[in-house]
Design a protein around this motif. Structure first.
Motif, mmCIF file in Angstrom:
data_model
loop_
_atom_site.group_PDB
_atom_site.id
_atom_site.type_symbol
_atom_site.label_atom_id
_atom_site.label_comp_id
_atom_site.label_asym_id
_atom_site.label_seq_id
_atom_site.Cartn_x
_atom_site.Cartn_y
_atom_site.Cartn_z
ATOM 1 N N ALA A 78 36.596 26.922 119.953
ATOM 2 C CA ALA A 78 36.874 27.627 118.704
ATOM 3 C C ALA A 78 36.501 28.411 119.730
ATOM 4 C CB ALA A 78 35.861 27.086 118.170
ATOM 5 N N PHE A 79 35.737 29.332 120.827
ATOM 6 C CA PHE A 79 35.222 29.729 121.189
ATOM 7 C C PHE A 79 35.625 31.184 121.618
ATOM 8 C CE2 PHE A 79 31.590 30.547 124.366
ATOM 9 C CZ PHE A 79 31.851 32.191 124.136
ATOM 10 N N LYS A 80 37.250 30.830 121.915
ATOM 11 C CA LYS A 80 38.228 32.596 121.592
ATOM 12 C C LYS A 80 38.368 33.354 120.429
ATOM 13 C CE LYS A 80 42.688 32.748 122.135
ATOM 14 N NZ LYS A 80 43.448 32.154 123.264
ATOM 15 N N PRO A 81 38.753 32.128 119.744
ATOM 16 C CA PRO A 81 39.169 33.044 118.262
ATOM 17 C C PRO A 81 38.388 33.526 117.611
ATOM 18 C CG PRO A 81 39.549 30.798 118.138
ATOM 19 C CD PRO A 81 39.240 31.170 119.875
ATOM 20 N N TYR A 82 36.719 32.834 117.487
ATOM 21 C CA TYR A 82 35.683 32.907 117.203
ATOM 22 C C TYR A 82 35.267 34.743 117.543
ATOM 23 C CZ TYR A 82 30.485 33.206 115.723
ATOM 24 O OH TYR A 82 29.651 33.706 115.441
ATOM 25 N N ALA A 83 34.943 34.234 119.153
ATOM 26 C CA ALA A 83 34.111 35.892 119.519
ATOM 27 C C ALA A 83 35.619 36.636 119.401
ATOM 28 C CB ALA A 83 34.644 35.661 121.097
ATOM 29 N N ILE A 84 36.665 36.716 119.719
ATOM 30 C CA ILE A 84 38.289 38.111 118.585
ATOM 31 C C ILE A 84 37.732 38.709 117.802
ATOM 32 C CG2 ILE A 84 40.272 38.467 118.657
ATOM 33 C CD1 ILE A 84 40.799 36.913 121.275
ATOM 34 N N THR A 85 37.332 37.018 116.323
ATOM 35 C CA THR A 85 37.359 36.776 115.133
ATOM 36 C C THR A 85 35.679 38.168 115.095
ATOM 37 O OG1 THR A 85 38.404 35.669 114.477
ATOM 38 C CG2 THR A 85 37.519 36.486 112.667
ATOM 39 N N SER A 86 34.603 37.888 115.735
ATOM 40 C CA SER A 86 33.391 38.415 114.899
ATOM 41 C C SER A 86 32.994 39.620 115.435
ATOM 42 C CB SER A 86 32.214 37.314 115.750
ATOM 43 O OG SER A 86 32.749 37.490 117.472
ATOM 44 N N ILE A 87 34.014 40.094 117.084
ATOM 45 C CA ILE A 87 34.261 41.754 117.269
ATOM 46 C C ILE A 87 34.813 42.096 116.010
ATOM 47 C CG2 ILE A 87 35.313 43.180 119.254
ATOM 48 C CD1 ILE A 87 34.262 41.177 121.219
ATOM 49 N N ALA A 88 35.996 42.077 115.608
ATOM 50 C CA ALA A 88 36.651 42.776 114.877
ATOM 51 C C ALA A 88 36.502 42.826 113.685
ATOM 52 C CB ALA A 88 38.069 41.876 114.948
ATOM 53 N N VAL A 89 35.135 41.662 112.750
ATOM 54 C CA VAL A 89 34.417 42.039 112.407
ATOM 55 C C VAL A 89 32.945 43.058 112.170
ATOM 56 C CG1 VAL A 89 32.808 41.027 110.321
ATOM 57 C CG2 VAL A 89 34.807 39.941 110.676
ATOM 58 N N ALA A 90 32.615 43.083 113.091
ATOM 59 C CA ALA A 90 31.543 43.949 113.727
ATOM 60 C C ALA A 90 32.345 45.261 113.762
ATOM 61 C CB ALA A 90 31.513 43.357 115.083
ATOM 62 N N ALA A 91 33.398 45.358 113.869
ATOM 63 C CA ALA A 91 33.916 46.994 114.219
ATOM 64 C C ALA A 91 34.390 47.300 112.977
ATOM 65 C CB ALA A 91 35.248 46.829 114.829
ATOM 66 N N VAL A 92 35.169 46.456 112.448
ATOM 67 C CA VAL A 92 35.091 47.018 110.365
ATOM 68 C C VAL A 92 34.087 47.215 109.359
ATOM 69 C CG1 VAL A 92 37.409 46.293 110.183
ATOM 70 C CG2 VAL A 92 35.150 45.359 109.335
ATOM 71 N N VAL A 93 32.926 46.359 110.389
ATOM 72 C CA VAL A 93 31.700 47.043 109.087
ATOM 73 C C VAL A 93 30.576 48.096 109.728
ATOM 74 C CG1 VAL A 93 28.488 45.260 109.543
ATOM 75 C CG2 VAL A 93 31.414 44.078 108.956
ATOM 76 N N SER A 94 30.857 48.326 111.060
ATOM 77 C CA SER A 94 30.550 49.442 111.665
ATOM 78 C C SER A 94 30.948 50.522 111.139
ATOM 79 C CB SER A 94 30.605 49.311 113.531
ATOM 80 O OG SER A 94 30.394 50.743 113.857
ATOM 81 N N LEU A 95 32.434 50.758 111.000
ATOM 82 C CA LEU A 95 33.271 51.539 110.005
ATOM 83 C C LEU A 95 32.552 51.667 109.311
ATOM 84 C CD1 LEU A 95 36.114 53.450 109.654
ATOM 85 C CD2 LEU A 95 36.701 51.341 109.573
ATOM 86 N N VAL A 96 32.188 50.948 108.164
ATOM 87 C CA VAL A 96 31.717 50.830 106.543
ATOM 88 C C VAL A 96 30.445 52.023 107.038
ATOM 89 C CG1 VAL A 96 30.544 49.934 105.174
ATOM 90 C CG2 VAL A 96 32.952 48.951 105.648
ATOM 91 N N LEU A 97 29.179 50.859 107.588
ATOM 92 C CA LEU A 97 28.455 52.531 107.747
ATOM 93 C C LEU A 97 28.388 53.573 108.573
ATOM 94 C CD1 LEU A 97 25.332 51.815 108.213
ATOM 95 C CD2 LEU A 97 25.803 51.100 110.878
ATOM 96 N N TRP A 98 29.181 53.703 108.726
ATOM 97 C CA TRP A 98 29.303 55.123 109.609
ATOM 98 C C TRP A 98 30.798 55.969 108.483
ATOM 99 C CZ3 TRP A 98 27.535 57.696 113.372
ATOM 100 C CH2 TRP A 98 27.693 57.136 114.580
#
Length: 654
Positions: A174-194
């Motif tokens: 699960a490490f790979k899919p979870y790592a990639i998904t969590s980074i994608a989620v962080a990026a869009v949350v950062s976009l919302v904050l910006w």
């Protein structure tokens, strides 16, 4: 007057609730979109039999195609936002574009392997072990040792463990899919904050820039890259919470939404990554000092009739906001730090730790990415120029500049700390520095292009020229990311995974015997894995199966309450015993939970363990040494010995 104030309070609260609710709601929606995009993409990648990245350019080519697609989506969203057409469509396209970029940039090069960057080597070994532990149980147990709470922040790993458990996957898988998904989620949350802080079209551009550099220089440490991506807008938010010039609060919640948001971010950082939490807290406190000084100066400059006899009181609101931020962050941090703090305060376990004993060359120098002759260097240089030119007039520049200064001050403090026999691990701050300068560089490019456009009397084709330059630069950097990550990607293909296979289809390592060892171990002990303590130097075994370990791979990864040095001394003393009865007696008297099994390597007529000791300030900071157990030491019915490949499994019988 008092009735007016009282009547105003409910309005402030409503505005605060509206701000927080709107931001959180949009962040959740964006996170769901990102998770769906990443999930669909990774599943689609897995359905095709791709060649290995380190032996073919096929996945590299398709990565570039995906990055171009993501860039087109982002460009269309920016165009719609600038023209104020279809705002919901524009917002959705921006979320899909950012998450698509992350998914292709990381997922496509790794499509033919089940492992993430760095495989199960180097630091990724203990990270995988931690995820395996929290997949097996949601309790905040230490990743290795029995009867100890977690010392390393468990936030990212706990969520990942629940993710793996929900999908019925092993932690390592699960490490790979979870790592990639969590980074994608962080990026869009950062976009919302910006987007809550600046113009929506600018928000997309700066998020894309920060995400790109984070993928290139922070992605191997997936949980820290989330903080790297979120830190730039979080610092802008924190500066807005602490620095409130007179007249700015009219018609707002007086910055209390920003105060709450800052506390939430610091709390998240505390549960994810201690070092970056420390730096972020240092930066926010530095902001508090600057904001307090500015508030006192502003009060002192008021006309005589409005001037306070004690202008220092203007600093009190700043202090109050800092305290609230700290309380919010502390309450969140206790969710993962609470058990460890209670154990530490109880004094029931020996304390030892060397996590800060590491000083590579990068920690002995100041990083100046803006001086490099590269696309990264150019972006960072534009960022530095923009910070210098705009610090006196731009809140964004002020916040990012304080963040950059905090990173350099932390690095200098880390160098000073070497005189005291420790460090502050400043070599790990380079991704933070690059992300802050990339954000500044994005602002610098946009504002600089606009200034040149106006200075040249707004030539007709200048805007198109600026767009082409930005697009070419972005794509050139983006397609270079897999090359930057090539060593980490290669290890993901050459390491043997939990199924005993190498993704490059070559002969697997001794890890391929772990499945047989696990079967023998569970059969011989008759106990669940999470109730069995194994002493082994092949600690990657614990990355694939949730057995408890007697000793961590090095003291730097060990729980400070575990007494790493004492355990190593005990292991050495056991190897020098002469009879099985002496060994059994020593195991009975050990102050820790004794091993239920030993997993050795065979060397002639002996069994060996390769252990490690801390030799800081040397670099490398770890010295390896071998402890040898003679075979006759286990020649008794109380031990069951099984040879499996190059290993020998010895289980202790009750």
């Amino acid at each position: 007057m008092s009735s007016v104030v009282v009547d105003a309070l409910p309005g402030k609260r409503r505005r605060l609730a509206a701000q927080v609710g709107s931001g959180l709601g949009e962040a959740v929606a964006a996170a769901v979109v990102a998770a769906v995009v990443a999930g669909v993409g990774l599943i689609a990648f897995s359905l095709v039999q791709w060649p290995a990245f380190n032996s073919s350019n096929v996945t590299r080519a398709l990565t570039t195609v995906g990055q171009v697609l993501a860039t087109v989506l982002l460009a269309v969203s920016i165009g719609l936002l600038r023209t104020r057409k279809w705002p919901l469509v524009a917002k959705l396209l921006s979320w899909i574009g950012i998450s698509t970029f992350v998914t292709f940039t990381l997922g496509m090069p790794l499509a033919a392997t089940k492992l993430y960057l760095y495989g199960v080597s180097v630091d990724q070994e203990f990270r995988t072990e931690f995820l395996t532990r929290l997949t097996d149980s949601p309790a905040l147990h230490d990743m290795t040792y029995a009867d100890l709470p977690s010392y390393y922040p468990a936030g990212w790993f706990w969520v990942g463990g629940r993710f793996a458990n929900l999908l019925g996957m092993a932690g390592w898988e699960a490490f790979k899919p979870y790592a990639i998904t969590s980074i994608a989620v962080a990026a869009v949350v950062s976009l919302v904050l910006w987007s809550k802080l600046i113009r929506a079209d600018w928000a997309v551009a700066v998020t894309a820039a920060v995400t790109a550099v984070a993928l290139a220089y922070a992605a191997p440490e997936s949980y820290s890259s989330i903080i790297v991506i979120l830190l730039p807008p979080a610092l802008v938010l924190s500066w807005g919470a602490l620095h409130r010039p007179q007249g700015e609060d009219a018609g707002t919640a007086r910055g209390w939404g920003a105060v709450l948001g800052s506390g939430l971010f610091l709390g998240l950082a505390a549960t994810f990554y201690t070092l970056y939490f420390g730096l972020a807290t240092f930066a926010v406190c530095l902001m508090g000092v600057v904001a307090a000084v500015l508030a006192v100066r502003a009060r002192a400059k008021l006309p005589d009739g409005e001037r306070d006899s004690a202008p220092w009181r203007a600093a009190l609101p700043v202090l109050m906001r800092l305290i609230v931020i700290g309380v919010v962050a502390g309450l969140i941090a206790l969710l993962v730090w609470g058990p460890f703090v209670l154990k530490w305060l109880s004094g029931t376990a020996a304390s030892s730790g060397t996590a800060l004993h590491y000083l590579p060359q990068g920690g002995a120098e100041l990083a100046f990415p803006m001086a490099e002759f590269s696309l990264r260097g150019a972006l960072c240089l534009i960022g530095v120029l923009w910070l210098v030119l705009r610090t006196t007039s731009s809140r964004r520049a002020q916040a990012l500049a304080i963040g950059v200064i905090a990173a350099y001050l932390w690095t200098l403090l880390s160098m000073v700390a070497t005189a005291a026999g420790t460090t502050l691990l400043s070599f790990r701050l380079e991704p933070i520095l690059i992300a802050l300068l990339a954000a500044a560089g994005a602002f610098g490019f946009v504002e600089g292009a606009r200034a040149i456009y106006q200075a040249l009397n707004e030539p007709g084709r200048f805007r198109l020229t600026a767009i082409v330059v930005a697009t070419v630069g972005a794509l050139a950097f983006a397609q270079h990311i897999p090359e930057v990550l090539a060593p980490e990607i290669t290890i993901a293909y050459t390491d043997t995974d939990g199924n005993g296979e190498r993704a490059d289809k070559r002969a697997p390592s001794a890890v391929s015997h772990y499945g047989a060892i696990d079967a023998a171990l569970t059969a011989q002990t008759g106990r669940p894995r999470d109730e069995t303590v194994v002493l082994t130097a092949d600690t990657s075994f614990l990355s694939f199966y949730p057995y408890l370990g007697f000793q961590a791979p090095t003291s730097h990864y060990a729980n400070p309450l575990a007494d790493f040095a004492g355990r190593s001394a005990a292991i050495e003393s056991w190897s020098k015993l002469e009879t099985p009865d002496q060994l059994l007696d020593a195991l009975t008297k050990t102050p820790w939970r004794a091993p239920d099994a030993f997993l050795f390597r065979r060397t002639g007529d002996n069994y060996t363990l390769r252990l490690a000791r801390d030799v800081y300030p040397n670099d490398p900071n770890v010295e390896r040494y071998t402890v040898t157990f003679p075979k006759p030491l286990f020649d008794t019915p109380h031990f069951t010995t099984t040879d499996i490949g190059p290993f020998t499994l010895v289980t202790v019988q009750p």
